[in-house]
Design an enzyme around this catalytic site. Sequence first.
Site, mmCIF file in Angstrom:
data_model
loop_
_atom_site.group_PDB
_atom_site.id
_atom_site.type_symbol
_atom_site.label_atom_id
_atom_site.label_comp_id
_atom_site.label_asym_id
_atom_site.label_seq_id
_atom_site.Cartn_x
_atom_site.Cartn_y
_atom_site.Cartn_z
ATOM 1 N N ASP A 119 17.235 20.662 13.853
ATOM 2 C CA ASP A 119 17.450 21.968 13.217
ATOM 3 C C ASP A 119 18.728 22.604 13.750
ATOM 4 O O ASP A 119 18.678 23.529 14.566
ATOM 5 C CB ASP A 119 16.255 22.895 13.513
ATOM 6 C CG ASP A 119 14.939 22.349 12.989
ATOM 7 O OD1 ASP A 119 14.897 21.907 11.829
ATOM 8 O OD2 ASP A 119 13.947 22.353 13.744
ATOM 9 N N ASP A 144 6.963 22.412 3.600
ATOM 10 C CA ASP A 144 6.767 23.190 4.823
ATOM 11 C C ASP A 144 5.413 23.875 4.677
ATOM 12 O O ASP A 144 5.185 24.599 3.705
ATOM 13 C CB ASP A 144 7.858 24.263 4.966
ATOM 14 C CG ASP A 144 9.226 23.661 5.304
ATOM 15 O OD1 ASP A 144 9.327 22.429 5.406
ATOM 16 O OD2 ASP A 144 10.192 24.437 5.452
ATOM 17 N N GLU A 152 0.823 -1.221 0.000
ATOM 18 C CA GLU A 152 0.000 0.000 0.000
ATOM 19 C C GLU A 152 0.851 1.262 0.000
ATOM 20 O O GLU A 152 0.349 2.357 -0.168
ATOM 21 C CB GLU A 152 -0.961 -0.027 1.207
ATOM 22 C CG GLU A 152 -0.360 0.279 2.569
ATOM 23 C CD GLU A 152 0.385 -0.905 3.228
ATOM 24 O OE1 GLU A 152 0.718 -1.880 2.513
ATOM 25 O OE2 GLU A 152 0.648 -0.821 4.446
#
Length: 540
Positions: free
Chosen positions: A390, A231, A190
């Site tokens: 980040d 984003d 799937e």
Amino acid sequence: MPKVYLLDYVAGNVRSLVNAIEKVGYTVQWIKSPEDIEKADSLILPGVGHFGHCMSQFSSAGYLPAIRKHIESGKPFMAICVGLQVLFEGSSEDPSVPGLGIIKGTLDQFDDTSKSVPHIGWNSANTAGKRVYGLRPSSKYYYVHSYKVPYREGELESQGWSVATARYGDEEFVGAVARGNILATQFHPEKSGVAGLRVLKAFLDGTKESADHGQLAVKEGLTRRVIACLDVRTNDQGDLVVTKGDQYDVREKADGGDVRNLGKPVEMARKYYEQGADEITFLNITSFRDCPLADLPMLEILRRTSETVFVPLTIGGGIRDTTDTDGTKVSALEIAKMYFKSGADKVSIGSDAVTAAEEYYRQGKQLFGNTAIEQISGAYGNQAVVVSVDPKRVYISKPTETKHNTIQTKYPGPNGEQSCWYACTVKGGRETRDMDVVELATAVQAMGCGEILLNCIDKDGTNSGFDLELIDQVKNAVSIPVIASSGAGNPGHFEEVFSKTRTDAALGAGMFHRGEYTVKDVKDFLGEKGLMVRQFESSL
Ligand code: 1PR
């Protein structure tokens, strides 16, 4: 529409399976109790998570005799991922729990000394000439697992099984097995694009063997994984848009500061899927401001995307314990569950992972099972938890100036500094913490994170290529897969990161959104350079 019965026993992304089944012309009927199994003509056993957990769930809910009876009756039966694993006699993942023993053999873990574990990505299911249930030697299928059935030539074949194999590093393992009424796949059909839909359709149509398409087997092995990242945030007009910043600043400078609007999330995800993206990641980049539960548009984006996009979907932003607008406390696990139910395969945790890692070190590297990472990976498996990092460079004149893990850099700082360390940030780079990437990556691996999405604020949106030094430092610190992110500006940058570092995947955003290159351009280029890639298949 003909019906197929699906066992609804565990958490996990069953929505995608339902979508895929509907896409090939069937409807799903849920099995909610062992008695329901008797009604089933075709039965599918989806499986995610832990072998022992999965088996004990079946057994405590009283499913085992009914499943056996169904299989013995000769009615069509399909098992996926951990569903395949439980058909075997046992797994070193939980030696105390026996499997169903329908197939002789046991599972063991991939060797993680020379490669990343879990094995995540697109690999073959090579049937060596036979065309079993629509499997093609030229196709690639999406796998995500740490335990595998080692392939030993002749062993399963002598029990009458047709076997499709895959190779990861120097380990050959079972990708799928079929015999009589049974088909079991280690990969997720799937989540395997059109190649996977073809397998599901063949199973549901009962097409056990098909004509040879005359296609040559491609080289076995894991392909280079290319991810498109969106984003997402609400703009000043209140619309949910895909945006992209320069070093995390997403506002246009030219028009006085509007949020850059690069398109609509669902449409863009579909476009990248059709260009051959191996995965799609959505990051809700302003989640720290809102309450995630009020943030239903992200759930809707996942629901709509998963109807037409049959590759893994990751969602990030706001996965943490929180308080809803009416004051009720909602755990990170419950939020993750909402996302999984809406079609996400993985959740990505940013800021909360840094806070959890800080606590981990404060407690002398002890774990108490209460972090979002531990809870979500405990329930859904490590592969379902990504940590998005980040980091930002902090330049120093010499390594002894800091307690942090430093590197020698070829790109000196503003005052000619030859060393730097990477500081972790939270809240989309708005706050820098006294923790370096190595500390964070090793802590979250210990907590059960299955993959690291490694951004780099210095590189983000610069189109100047990935930060290879950062990627090397993190790859050397962990054994879980790392996704290189930030800085991709052209297909050459993907080739560079795959050939010069040991990264497991590479992600691009701006260059795709601005239409400078397509995902297919990247794949074509990697292919020309001799790196193995999966190309989009358009027809069943
Ligand atoms: O902290 O758990 O709520 O998660 C927030 C998530 O949102 C984190 O994953 C964080 O990376 C992300 N985020 C927050 N603010 C921003 C921003 O841009 N202002 N985006 C942001 C980060 C990073 C990448 C990007 C690559 C590639 N985006 O995903 O797409 O850097 O870009 P490029 O190829 O164009 O260079 P939490």
